[in-house]
Scaffold this active site. Structure first.
Site, PDB file in Angstrom:
ATOM      1  N   GLN A  66       0.673  -1.304  -0.076  1.00 10.16           N
ATOM      2  CA  GLN A  66       0.144   0.006   0.078  1.00 10.16           C
ATOM      3  C   GLN A  66       0.941   1.168  -0.122  1.00 10.16           C
ATOM      4  O   GLN A  66       1.843   1.268   0.634  1.00 10.16           O
ATOM      5  CB  GLN A  66      -0.950  -0.115   1.214  1.00 10.16           C
ATOM      6  CG  GLN A  66      -0.556  -0.240   2.507  1.00 10.16           C
ATOM      7  CD  GLN A  66       0.250   0.819   3.287  1.00 10.16           C
ATOM      8  OE1 GLN A  66       0.047   2.211   2.688  1.00 10.16           O
ATOM      9  NE2 GLN A  66       1.021   0.800   4.274  1.00 10.16           N
ATOM     10  N   SER A 115       0.655   6.695   2.689  1.00  8.18           N
ATOM     11  CA  SER A 115       1.340   7.661   3.581  1.00  8.18           C
ATOM     12  C   SER A 115       2.109   8.454   2.728  1.00  8.18           C
ATOM     13  O   SER A 115       2.681   7.865   1.743  1.00  8.18           O
ATOM     14  CB  SER A 115       1.866   7.478   5.020  1.00  8.18           C
ATOM     15  OG  SER A 115       0.855   6.603   5.608  1.00  8.18           O
ATOM     16  N   SER A 149       4.521  -0.424   3.911  1.00  8.41           N
ATOM     17  CA  SER A 149       4.866  -1.675   4.325  1.00  8.41           C
ATOM     18  C   SER A 149       5.127  -2.679   3.256  1.00  8.41           C
ATOM     19  O   SER A 149       4.455  -3.008   2.285  1.00  8.41           O
ATOM     20  CB  SER A 149       3.748  -2.326   5.247  1.00  8.41           C
ATOM     21  OG  SER A 149       3.533  -1.532   6.320  1.00  8.41           O
ATOM     22  N   GLU A 199      -9.615  -1.948   6.301  1.00  2.00           N
ATOM     23  CA  GLU A 199      -8.188  -1.950   6.769  1.00  2.00           C
ATOM     24  C   GLU A 199      -8.428  -2.120   8.551  1.00  2.00           C
ATOM     25  O   GLU A 199      -7.783  -2.785   9.128  1.00  2.00           O
ATOM     26  CB  GLU A 199      -7.561  -1.049   6.600  1.00  2.00           C
ATOM     27  CG  GLU A 199      -5.976  -1.043   7.062  1.00  2.00           C
ATOM     28  CD  GLU A 199      -5.175   0.035   6.588  1.00  2.00           C
ATOM     29  OE1 GLU A 199      -4.002  -0.046   6.984  1.00  2.00           O
ATOM     30  OE2 GLU A 199      -5.305   0.955   5.909  1.00  2.00           O
ATOM     31  N   ASN A 218      -5.086   5.239  16.720  1.00  2.97           N
ATOM     32  CA  ASN A 218      -6.291   5.357  17.531  1.00  2.97           C
ATOM     33  C   ASN A 218      -6.963   6.494  18.270  1.00  2.97           C
ATOM     34  O   ASN A 218      -8.118   6.625  18.483  1.00  2.97           O
ATOM     35  CB  ASN A 218      -5.871   4.120  18.905  1.00  2.97           C
ATOM     36  CG  ASN A 218      -5.380   2.859  18.424  1.00  2.97           C
ATOM     37  OD1 ASN A 218      -5.665   2.486  17.268  1.00  2.97           O
ATOM     38  ND2 ASN A 218      -5.490   1.875  19.459  1.00  2.97           N
ATOM     39  N   GLU A 219      -6.087   7.633  18.019  1.00  9.78           N
ATOM     40  CA  GLU A 219      -6.666   8.870  18.483  1.00  9.78           C
ATOM     41  C   GLU A 219      -7.713   9.205  17.527  1.00  9.78           C
ATOM     42  O   GLU A 219      -9.069   9.581  17.697  1.00  9.78           O
ATOM     43  CB  GLU A 219      -5.694   9.926  18.417  1.00  9.78           C
ATOM     44  CG  GLU A 219      -4.757  10.090  19.546  1.00  9.78           C
ATOM     45  CD  GLU A 219      -3.783   8.835  19.727  1.00  9.78           C
ATOM     46  OE1 GLU A 219      -3.479   8.254  18.535  1.00  9.78           O
ATOM     47  OE2 GLU A 219      -3.194   8.365  20.742  1.00  9.78           O
TER      48      GLU A 219
END
Lengths: 331, 389
Positions: free
Chosen positions: B125, B128, B160, B244, B370-371
């Site tokens: 992927q 980012s 990744s 995802e 997670n934020e």
């Protein structure tokens, strides 16, 4: 595999929710805390008419059969409305007496005497097993006291001790007559403890749901620094964590109910897992509710206090998280 | 309300279990984050594919078994319980494939999916960028119109497995003049060995070249490799992002198996081990069971025709924190051996706790931090007002 409540179960929950919402439960809980049991007994009768206690009583004793999943659905609603009284202890007593009744004559007589009355809402029972105090013995028609392989029945008790949740009145049961003695008592008590754990876990879950809903409503309308509290990320994240804890505890509670219903060997372990998770989730949500309501939440006047003060005792009743974790580890 | 499985589900589980018993390598493969391990894992994908176990939920025409979501959950439980290798094809299978099923053309599906399923083409992927992590809408890399296709320019990073993968997929800004940052993005696929692509491996926290940054200099992509409508990339990509962070990236089977291994580690812990660690082991068992049941409930809801909405954000926070907690507990149980990396001669024999721990450290960061997930939970599931971050 269809791990969803049925339409019938959801309708049952909605009906109970509606009935309890219209029954003035906070006033009954405040009266109960003051030792006035009349409004609470009237509430008890309505809950019985809705069929709740019959779910713990088999058909041969005028109940609907032990139905742990439906019982769980009901106790989530009792928790949601912070219903006072030994509701858990009464259904656990029913499970205890029924199991004892299957094992011998002495138990059978007691089961025949009490179970139809429990189903009908005429009898309020408390049960002390492995704890020095009985819950609401001053309001109960009888207290069952299990010590080792002996069970006594009494209606005498010591002075009511002030407790963290005034609506949970604790006292020492006194004297009484031996009802039965032997290994069947221990076996029946273990069965009753699992059912008590399950019902308490369901109550914690319902309590947490109510606290979360009240707190979300509060932070949407309360403004500070000229914006709604709920727009602050720190506030959002606490509420997100509370929701997550409740969402993850819920399937554990229903899976435990299914395991009890099936008489599965894993039932004790699943019930312990559900109790640990739901008890913690309810308590974490109560802490969040208190924090986000601020000082107003720290007052007795606000009805929210009825929910907040119940969260910790429910977390620890019938097995603290530590005890439940140990049970999970034991396999 | 029923947790019992149908005869077909039992049969599916049994078939998977017996196949895995006969095929899972006796000696663990080297880490897939190394060149040697990557090649070994690609071979494992081929083995899975040969007996149609690589993409069980896909339609049979694309190499799958048309399995239900429940069957997939059962397969995953068996897969992880058997200690089978990590999936090097996972980025393609769990991120790109669902997007192609939803937004791709028949031609794209026929061309892209079979070699993905067989491990012949491994996908990375490329979401980012240096200035765009969880805030994907601020992407700057561009796709510019050219006859027959597009020219890609810019830089992607923290990609990744891109150091060893064959192809990549990502979002590019195709219209710089839109009013809102979510608009004017296009979703494209491109080869990592195309002219104009420079791949620079980046050592991860564990030192393995598991990341890469990609420098793109007039990389040509034909129109056939645009997924969905040009300019609609955000909408196309969001279905992928939901996958995802949701169920299909991290199945509960992974955590139920890891929690069982942790419990086994606890049972063999030396006398005098702090009993409080037992409580954390129990919490891992309870947490893994909770996530498993939560996923069963979600699968039931989907089968009943409901959609999950923002719910996968709950999954993401759950599995990432559970994974970290159970690996941290394992390292503490291992005492002095917990500090050894898996390559150490004296590494603990009972499982790659060190690599698992390092991988778990990333869980709360990737796939939307997670934020971000907690914001989504609060705003979309609890209805709280948007505000300043």
């Amino acid at each position: 595999m269809r791990f969803l409540r049925t339409e019938e179960q959801r309708e049952f929950a909605r009906a109970l929710d509606g009935m309890l919402g219209a029954s003035g439960v906070p006033a009954a809980a405040r009266a109960w805390a003051a030792g006035e049991h009349k409004p609470g007994r009237a509430l008890w009768a309505r809950i019985a008419r809705a069929g709740v206690f019959g779910l713990a009583v088999p058909e041969r004793h005028a109940g609907a059969g032990l139905l742990p999943v439906e019982l769980t659905v009901a106790f989530v609603e009792l928790g949601r409305h912070a219903v006072p009284g030994p509701v858990v202890e009464t259904v656990a007593s029913a499970a205890f007496l029924d199991r004892l009744g299957e094992a011998g004559a002495a138990g059978a007589a007691a089961a025949g005497e009490w179970l139809p009355r429990i189903a009908a809402g005429d009898a309020v029972l408390s049960l002390a097993a492995g704890a020095p105090y009985a819950l609401d013995a001053d309001a109960a028609d009888a207290v069952l006291v299990v010590e080792g392989d002996t069970v006594r029945r009494t209606d005498a008790h010591g002075p009511v001790q002030p407790s963290l949740d005034p609506a949970r009145r604790l006292s020492r049961p006194l004297g009484g007559t031996v009802l039965a003695r032997g290994p069947e008592v221990s076996a029946a008590a273990a069965h009753a403890r699992d059912l008590a754990r399950l019902a308490t876990a369901a109550q914690s879950l319902g309590l947490g749901r109510a606290l979360l809903a009240a707190t979300v409503a509060h932070v949407k309308q309360r403004t500070q620094f000229a914006v709604p509290l709920g727009s602050f990320q720190a506030v959002k994240h606490r509420l997100a964590d509370a929701l997550l804890a409740l969402e993850l505890a819920e399937p554990l509670v229903y899976a435990a109910a299914l395991a009890v219903a099936a008489g599965a060997r894993s039932a004790g372990r699943e019930v312990a897992a559900a109790k640990a998770a739901a008890g913690e989730a309810g308590y974490v949500t109560a802490r969040t509710a208190l924090q986000l309501h601020g000082a107003v939440g720290y007052t007795e006047e606000l009805d929210l206090s009825l929910w907040i003060r119940k969260a910790r005792p429910l977390r620890d009743a019938w097995g603290t998280p530590t005890e439940c974790r140990a049970r999970v580890l034991a396999g | 309300m029923d947790l019992g499985f149908s005869a077909a589900e039992h049969a599916f589980r049994d078939e998977a279990r017996s196949w895995l018993a006969g095929h899972v390598p006796a000696v663990p493969l080297p880490s897939l984050e190394t060149a040697e391990g990557f090649a070994a894992h690609r071979e494992w994908e081929r083995t899975l594919f040969a007996d149609r176990w690589s993409v069980v939920t896909w339609p049979e025409e694309h190499g799958g078994r048309g399995a239900s979501l429940v069957q997939w959950l059962l397969f995953e439980e068996e897969y992880h319980a058997a200690g089978a290798p990590g999936r090097v094809a996972q980025n393609g299978i769990s991120l790109l494939a669902p997007t192609l099923f939803e937004h791709g053309t028949d031609e794209q599906r026929a061309r892209v999916l079979p070699p993905m399923a067989s491990g012949d083409v491994v996908w990375a992927q490329a979401w980012s960028e240096p200035e765009a992590g969880s805030d994907l809408a601020s992407l700057r890399s561009t796709a510019t119109r050219t006859p027959g296709g597009w020219l890609l320019n810019g830089q992607k990073t923290w990609s990744s497995r891109a150091a060893f993968a064959d192809r990549a997929f990502g979002l590019f800004r195709s219209d710089p003049d839109t009013a809102r940052p979510h608009q004017g993005l296009t979703y494209l696929m491109f080869p990592l060995d195309a002219p104009g692509v420079t791949v620079r491996p980046i050592g991860r926290l564990d030192g393995k070249p598991a990341f890469a940054e990609l420098f793109l200099d007039d990389v040509f992509v034909p129109d056939a490799d645009v997924i969905g409508e040009p300019g609609q990339g955000w909408r196309v990509a969001m279905s992928t992002a939901g996958n995802e962070r949701g169920l299909t990236l991290r199945s509960p089977g992974r955590y139920t198996a890891a929690a069982e291994r942790l419990a086994a580690l606890w049972r063999t812990a030396p006398a005098g081990t702090d009993p409080a660690l037992g409580g954390r082991v129990a919490d891992a068992l309870i947490g893994a069971r909770a996530y498993q049941l939560f996923a069963y409930a979600q699968a039931s809801r989907l089968a009943a025709g409901h959609s999950l909405g923002a719910e996968p954000s709950l999954n993401k926070v759950c599995w990432s924190e559970l994974d970290l907690a159970l690996h941290e507990t394992a390292l503490e149980l291992l005492g002095p051996y917990g500090a050894l990396s898996d390559e150490a001669d004296e590494a603990p024999a009972h499982g790659s706790w060190a690599e698992g721990y390092t991988f778990a450290l990333a869980g709360p960061i990737y796939a939307g931090t997670n934020e971000i997930q907690r914001d989504i939970i609060a705003e979309r599931l609890l209805g709280l007002p948007k505000g300043r971050r």
